[in-house]
Design a protein around this motif. Structure first.
Motif, PDB file in Angstrom:
ATOM      1  N   LEU A   1      71.807  33.972   8.150  1.00 47.21           N
ATOM      2  CA  LEU A   1      71.143  32.894   8.888  1.00 47.21           C
ATOM      3  C   LEU A   1      70.419  31.966   7.929  1.00 47.21           C
ATOM      4  O   LEU A   1      69.585  32.400   7.140  1.00 47.21           O
ATOM      5  CB  LEU A   1      70.151  33.470   9.902  1.00 47.21           C
ATOM      6  N   THR A   2      70.756  30.685   7.991  1.00 48.95           N
ATOM      7  CA  THR A   2      70.069  29.661   7.211  1.00 48.95           C
ATOM      8  C   THR A   2      69.680  28.554   8.175  1.00 48.95           C
ATOM      9  O   THR A   2      70.541  27.911   8.760  1.00 48.95           O
ATOM     10  CB  THR A   2      70.980  29.097   6.097  1.00 48.95           C
ATOM     11  N   LEU A   3      68.391  28.366   8.333  1.00 47.69           N
ATOM     12  CA  LEU A   3      67.882  27.338   9.254  1.00 47.69           C
ATOM     13  C   LEU A   3      67.421  26.144   8.420  1.00 47.69           C
ATOM     14  O   LEU A   3      66.363  26.184   7.811  1.00 47.69           O
ATOM     15  CB  LEU A   3      66.733  27.899  10.098  1.00 47.69           C
ATOM     16  N   ARG A   4      68.252  25.082   8.409  1.00 50.12           N
ATOM     17  CA  ARG A   4      67.953  23.922   7.566  1.00 50.12           C
ATOM     18  C   ARG A   4      67.560  22.689   8.352  1.00 50.12           C
ATOM     19  O   ARG A   4      67.238  21.669   7.773  1.00 50.12           O
ATOM     20  CB  ARG A   4      69.154  23.614   6.688  1.00 50.12           C
ATOM     21  N   SER A   5      67.606  22.796   9.668  1.00 47.04           N
ATOM     22  CA  SER A   5      67.238  21.626  10.471  1.00 47.04           C
ATOM     23  C   SER A   5      66.610  22.091  11.776  1.00 47.04           C
ATOM     24  O   SER A   5      66.731  23.250  12.162  1.00 47.04           O
ATOM     25  CB  SER A   5      68.473  20.760  10.766  1.00 47.04           C
ATOM     26  N   ILE A   6      65.973  21.166  12.448  1.00 49.74           N
ATOM     27  CA  ILE A   6      65.365  21.462  13.745  1.00 49.74           C
ATOM     28  C   ILE A   6      66.454  21.820  14.750  1.00 49.74           C
ATOM     29  O   ILE A   6      66.287  22.723  15.561  1.00 49.74           O
ATOM     30  CB  ILE A   6      64.519  20.256  14.228  1.00 49.74           C
TER      31      ILE A   6
ATOM     32  N   GLN B   1      69.449  23.222  14.138  1.00 46.07           N
ATOM     33  CA  GLN B   1      69.920  24.583  13.852  1.00 46.07           C
ATOM     34  C   GLN B   1      68.925  25.626  14.371  1.00 46.07           C
ATOM     35  O   GLN B   1      69.316  26.620  14.981  1.00 46.07           O
ATOM     36  CB  GLN B   1      70.090  24.796  12.342  1.00 46.07           C
ATOM     37  N   THR B   2      67.658  25.394  14.112  1.00 45.27           N
ATOM     38  CA  THR B   2      66.616  26.325  14.545  1.00 45.27           C
ATOM     39  C   THR B   2      66.566  26.405  16.063  1.00 45.27           C
ATOM     40  O   THR B   2      66.508  27.487  16.633  1.00 45.27           O
ATOM     41  CB  THR B   2      65.241  25.888  13.993  1.00 45.27           C
ATOM     42  N   SER B   3      66.624  25.249  16.712  1.00 44.20           N
ATOM     43  CA  SER B   3      66.609  25.205  18.170  1.00 44.20           C
ATOM     44  C   SER B   3      67.812  25.937  18.756  1.00 44.20           C
ATOM     45  O   SER B   3      67.676  26.703  19.720  1.00 44.20           O
ATOM     46  CB  SER B   3      66.581  23.747  18.631  1.00 44.20           C
ATOM     47  N   ASN B   4      68.980  25.731  18.185  1.00 43.24           N
ATOM     48  CA  ASN B   4      70.187  26.416  18.656  1.00 43.24           C
ATOM     49  C   ASN B   4      70.068  27.927  18.494  1.00 43.24           C
ATOM     50  O   ASN B   4      70.458  28.679  19.384  1.00 43.24           O
ATOM     51  CB  ASN B   4      71.436  25.911  17.919  1.00 43.24           C
TER      52      ASN B   4
ATOM     53  N   LYS C   1      62.741  38.783  13.146  1.00 43.26           N
ATOM     54  CA  LYS C   1      64.128  38.606  13.594  1.00 43.26           C
ATOM     55  C   LYS C   1      64.832  37.549  12.755  1.00 43.26           C
ATOM     56  O   LYS C   1      65.977  37.732  12.333  1.00 43.26           O
ATOM     57  CB  LYS C   1      64.164  38.237  15.091  1.00 43.26           C
ATOM     58  N   ILE C   2      64.160  36.437  12.496  1.00 52.51           N
ATOM     59  CA  ILE C   2      64.758  35.360  11.702  1.00 52.51           C
ATOM     60  C   ILE C   2      65.034  35.850  10.282  1.00 52.51           C
ATOM     61  O   ILE C   2      66.126  35.662   9.753  1.00 52.51           O
ATOM     62  CB  ILE C   2      63.845  34.108  11.697  1.00 52.51           C
ATOM     63  N   ILE C   3      64.054  36.507   9.676  1.00 51.83           N
ATOM     64  CA  ILE C   3      64.203  36.981   8.301  1.00 51.83           C
ATOM     65  C   ILE C   3      65.289  38.043   8.176  1.00 51.83           C
ATOM     66  O   ILE C   3      66.034  38.074   7.206  1.00 51.83           O
ATOM     67  CB  ILE C   3      62.850  37.540   7.785  1.00 51.83           C
ATOM     68  N   SER C   4      65.416  38.901   9.169  1.00 53.65           N
ATOM     69  CA  SER C   4      66.354  40.022   9.069  1.00 53.65           C
ATOM     70  C   SER C   4      67.768  39.704   9.570  1.00 53.65           C
ATOM     71  O   SER C   4      68.651  40.549   9.466  1.00 53.65           O
ATOM     72  CB  SER C   4      65.810  41.224   9.833  1.00 53.65           C
ATOM     73  N   THR C   5      67.994  38.515  10.086  1.00 51.63           N
ATOM     74  CA  THR C   5      69.337  38.146  10.557  1.00 51.63           C
ATOM     75  C   THR C   5      70.191  37.727   9.361  1.00 51.63           C
ATOM     76  O   THR C   5      69.915  36.710   8.715  1.00 51.63           O
ATOM     77  CB  THR C   5      69.272  37.012  11.596  1.00 51.63           C
ATOM     78  N   ALA C   6      71.201  38.526   9.080  1.00 50.73           N
ATOM     79  CA  ALA C   6      72.072  38.284   7.925  1.00 50.73           C
ATOM     80  C   ALA C   6      72.821  36.968   8.072  1.00 50.73           C
ATOM     81  O   ALA C   6      73.314  36.631   9.148  1.00 50.73           O
ATOM     82  CB  ALA C   6      73.065  39.429   7.778  1.00 50.73           C
TER      83      ALA C   6
END
Length: 191
Positions: free
Chosen positions: A158-163, A165-168, A151-156
């Motif tokens: 999406l850039t997760l650069r912090s904890i 951002q990832t948590s949100n 899901k994370i990889i396929s979400t157009a």
């Protein structure tokens, strides 16, 4: 010979064309018999060369996950569908999402909608389980960790650069609760 009686031994998966020809081997014109079975409602055409028992029969119908594995393969159930199946997201899923090594594709059938997303070969084969959905019906389903990574990889975009951002993303966008996240296998996620 009755189709229902002949088909019972193959009743744990959708019928491929080869299986249908084997079931109907005593008929001079098996293709005509297949057409007749579809018209009578004893057989449902999923796509060219793939069938399942119709509602007019007493045969067990294949589970939707198993149908998805057969429609466009090799593939496994993943993304929102697997996240919902494992109880990580609260939403009910109306389209069965899978990952494949083939081109991405959407297939609409009389039994539902199926979406397939391409993933490259080395990444594809990790984190897949055989799950028994019903008696003698086994489908390939991503583990909770693999479904989340897919899901994370396929979400157009999406850039997760912090904890934060990832948590949100996990708790607000996907609506996964903390308890669900704590159940995930960190070693599997890291690998």
């Amino acid at each position: 010979m009755d189709f229902r009686y002949l088909a019972k031994q193959f009743n744990n998966a959708p019928f491929t064309r080869q299986v249908m020809l084997d079931i109907l081997k005593d008929y001079k014109r098996p293709n005509d018999k297949i057409s007749e079975l579809i018209k009578s409602g004893d057989l449902i055409l999923l796509k060219r060369g793939l069938y399942m028992p119709g509602s007019n029969t007493d045969l067990t119908t294949p589970e939707p996950f198993l149908i998805a594995n057969y429609l466009w393969g090799p593939s496994y159930i993943s993304l929102e569908t697997a996240l919902s199946y494992w109880g990580l997201i609260p939403e009910r899923v109306f389209e069965i999402s899978s990952v494949t090594m083939k081109l991405s594709k959407k297939i609409k059938t009389s039994v539902g909608r199926f979406a397939y997303r391409f993933m490259p070969s080395p990444y594809y084969s990790f984190g897949i389980r055989s799950v028994e959905l019903a008696s003698r019906q086994v489908a390939l389903v991503a583990t909770p960790e693999k479904a989340l990574c897919d899901k994370i990889i396929s979400t157009a975009g999406l850039t997760l650069r912090s904890i934060t951002q990832t948590s949100n993303f996990l708790m607000e966008d996907l609506r996964i609760d903390r308890e669900g996240l704590q159940k995930l296998n960190l070693k599997e996620l890291n690998s």
